[in-house]
Design a protein around this motif. Structure first.
Motif, PDB file in Angstrom:
ATOM      1  N   PHE A   1      16.839 -37.917  12.563  1.00 28.17           N
ATOM      2  CA  PHE A   1      16.991 -37.419  11.200  1.00 28.17           C
ATOM      3  C   PHE A   1      16.175 -36.147  11.006  1.00 28.17           C
ATOM      4  O   PHE A   1      16.639 -35.182  10.408  1.00 28.17           O
ATOM      5  CB  PHE A   1      16.518 -38.477  10.197  1.00 28.17           C
ATOM      6  CG  PHE A   1      17.535 -39.530   9.889  1.00 28.17           C
ATOM      7  CD1 PHE A   1      18.331 -40.072  10.882  1.00 28.17           C
ATOM      8  CD2 PHE A   1      17.691 -39.990   8.599  1.00 28.17           C
ATOM      9  CE1 PHE A   1      19.261 -41.054  10.607  1.00 28.17           C
ATOM     10  CE2 PHE A   1      18.623 -40.971   8.302  1.00 28.17           C
ATOM     11  CZ  PHE A   1      19.406 -41.507   9.311  1.00 28.17           C
ATOM     12  N   ALA A   2      14.933 -36.169  11.506  1.00 22.42           N
ATOM     13  CA  ALA A   2      14.046 -35.029  11.318  1.00 22.42           C
ATOM     14  C   ALA A   2      14.589 -33.769  11.974  1.00 22.42           C
ATOM     15  O   ALA A   2      14.299 -32.654  11.544  1.00 22.42           O
ATOM     16  CB  ALA A   2      12.663 -35.350  11.875  1.00 22.42           C
ATOM     17  N   ALA A   3      15.389 -33.951  13.030  1.00 22.37           N
ATOM     18  CA  ALA A   3      15.956 -32.804  13.733  1.00 22.37           C
ATOM     19  C   ALA A   3      17.179 -32.242  13.015  1.00 22.37           C
ATOM     20  O   ALA A   3      17.685 -31.182  13.383  1.00 22.37           O
ATOM     21  CB  ALA A   3      16.335 -33.207  15.157  1.00 22.37           C
ATOM     22  N   ASP A   4      17.650 -32.956  12.008  1.00 18.05           N
ATOM     23  CA  ASP A   4      18.837 -32.546  11.263  1.00 18.05           C
ATOM     24  C   ASP A   4      18.408 -32.060   9.880  1.00 18.05           C
ATOM     25  O   ASP A   4      17.933 -32.851   9.067  1.00 18.05           O
ATOM     26  CB  ASP A   4      19.789 -33.740  11.136  1.00 18.05           C
ATOM     27  CG  ASP A   4      21.111 -33.379  10.489  1.00 18.05           C
ATOM     28  OD1 ASP A   4      21.113 -32.553   9.554  1.00 18.05           O
ATOM     29  OD2 ASP A   4      22.144 -33.932  10.909  1.00 18.05           O
ATOM     30  N   PRO A   5      18.545 -30.775   9.590  1.00 15.32           N
ATOM     31  CA  PRO A   5      18.097 -30.233   8.299  1.00 15.32           C
ATOM     32  C   PRO A   5      18.696 -30.958   7.097  1.00 15.32           C
ATOM     33  O   PRO A   5      18.013 -31.164   6.089  1.00 15.32           O
ATOM     34  CB  PRO A   5      18.568 -28.772   8.353  1.00 15.32           C
ATOM     35  CG  PRO A   5      18.615 -28.453   9.809  1.00 15.32           C
ATOM     36  CD  PRO A   5      19.089 -29.720  10.463  1.00 15.32           C
ATOM     37  N   GLU A   6      19.957 -31.373   7.211  1.00 13.71           N
ATOM     38  CA  GLU A   6      20.601 -32.055   6.090  1.00 13.71           C
ATOM     39  C   GLU A   6      19.956 -33.417   5.843  1.00 13.71           C
ATOM     40  O   GLU A   6      19.686 -33.802   4.706  1.00 13.71           O
ATOM     41  CB  GLU A   6      22.091 -32.228   6.363  1.00 13.71           C
ATOM     42  CG  GLU A   6      22.846 -32.880   5.207  1.00 13.71           C
ATOM     43  CD  GLU A   6      24.342 -32.972   5.461  1.00 13.71           C
ATOM     44  OE1 GLU A   6      25.015 -33.680   4.697  1.00 13.71           O
ATOM     45  OE2 GLU A   6      24.823 -32.343   6.423  1.00 13.71           O
ATOM     46  N   ARG A   7      19.708 -34.159   6.919  1.00 19.93           N
ATOM     47  CA  ARG A   7      19.082 -35.470   6.771  1.00 19.93           C
ATOM     48  C   ARG A   7      17.634 -35.338   6.323  1.00 19.93           C
ATOM     49  O   ARG A   7      17.143 -36.142   5.527  1.00 19.93           O
ATOM     50  CB  ARG A   7      19.160 -36.237   8.091  1.00 19.93           C
ATOM     51  CG  ARG A   7      20.568 -36.713   8.423  1.00 19.93           C
ATOM     52  CD  ARG A   7      20.603 -37.424   9.750  1.00 19.93           C
ATOM     53  NE  ARG A   7      21.922 -37.984  10.019  1.00 19.93           N
ATOM     54  CZ  ARG A   7      22.258 -38.585  11.153  1.00 19.93           C
ATOM     55  NH1 ARG A   7      21.359 -38.695  12.122  1.00 19.93           N
ATOM     56  NH2 ARG A   7      23.470 -39.074  11.323  1.00 19.93           N
ATOM     57  N   LEU A   8      16.940 -34.330   6.839  1.00 17.68           N
ATOM     58  CA  LEU A   8      15.566 -34.101   6.411  1.00 17.68           C
ATOM     59  C   LEU A   8      15.536 -33.775   4.923  1.00 17.68           C
ATOM     60  O   LEU A   8      14.666 -34.237   4.188  1.00 17.68           O
ATOM     61  CB  LEU A   8      14.943 -32.956   7.211  1.00 17.68           C
ATOM     62  CG  LEU A   8      13.477 -32.630   6.892  1.00 17.68           C
ATOM     63  CD1 LEU A   8      12.595 -33.854   7.105  1.00 17.68           C
ATOM     64  CD2 LEU A   8      12.997 -31.467   7.752  1.00 17.68           C
TER      65      LEU A   8
END
Length: 206
Positions: free
Chosen positions: A47-54
């Motif tokens: 999640f942290a690697a995905d800007p949208e999920r972050l």
């Protein structure tokens, strides 16, 4: 992921794993600055690697911080630990049982369960008045403290009523309305099926 007891994230020392799910792992931790126990929700690496999920996780922090009500778990902040490269939410730690644990194998009387449902409804109403829906109501997301007060936990899928985002692919499969799943015309009724799921009246009440 998994953090061992004694691991330090910024000013917080991990004590134990409390729970884990699609939206992150929750740990009991000690705030070494303020000398209090807190709950820390750590975002998964994917999640942290995905800007949208972050961004979704950061919005959860903002959502919870805007809600100040006895029946909603309080959020204290959102931080990033550079040493471990982890993003995490700092929340109120609530002693006691989840509603799921409370009713498991021990049906409750109407006089026991009704006050809890009323408190949950008041908490939801407060969130709705602030323009926020939960979208993941279930017995595991309600904690009952030693005083008998119910607190709604984990706004991991929460969003503003004005937003129109579809559910994350990793969203849980608890009772939800079609509105929540499709994100078409999101409004307060989205939480109604979840409230029914919390009740599980057929097995919670004797």
């Amino acid at each position: 992921m998994g953090l061992e007891s004694g691991t330090k994230l910024a000013a917080f020392e991990i004590t134990a794993l409390l729970s884990k799910g699609g939206m992150g792992e929750v740990y009991l931790a000690r705030d070494t600055k303020l000398g209090r126990d807190v709950a820390i929700k750590v975002l998964p690496d994917s999640f942290a690697a995905d800007p949208e999920r972050l961004g979704r996780f950061e919005r959860e922090a903002q959502t919870l911080a805007s809600l100040n009500y006895p029946n909603i778990a309080t959020v204290y902040g959102f931080e990033h630990d550079a040493d471990h490269n982890l993003h995490f939410l700092i929340m109120e730690h609530i002693d006691g049982q989840t509603l799921s644990e409370r009713i498991n194998g021990k049906p409750l009387s109407i006089s026991q369960i009704l006050p809890l449902f009323i408190q949950i409804a008041h908490g939801l109403n407060t969130a709705h008045e602030a323009g926020i829906i939960h979208r993941d109501l279930k017995p595991d997301n309600v904690k009952i403290n030693p005083s008998g007060n119910a607190k709604i936990l984990d706004f991991g899928l929460a969003k503003s009523i004005a937003q129109s985002e579809p559910l994350d692919a990793n969203a849980p499969t608890t009772p939800m309305s079609p509105v929540a799943v499709t994100a078409k015309g999101t409004f307060e009724i989205t939480d109604v099926p979840g409230t029914g799921g919390i009740g599980e009246v057929y097995r919670a009440i004797r």
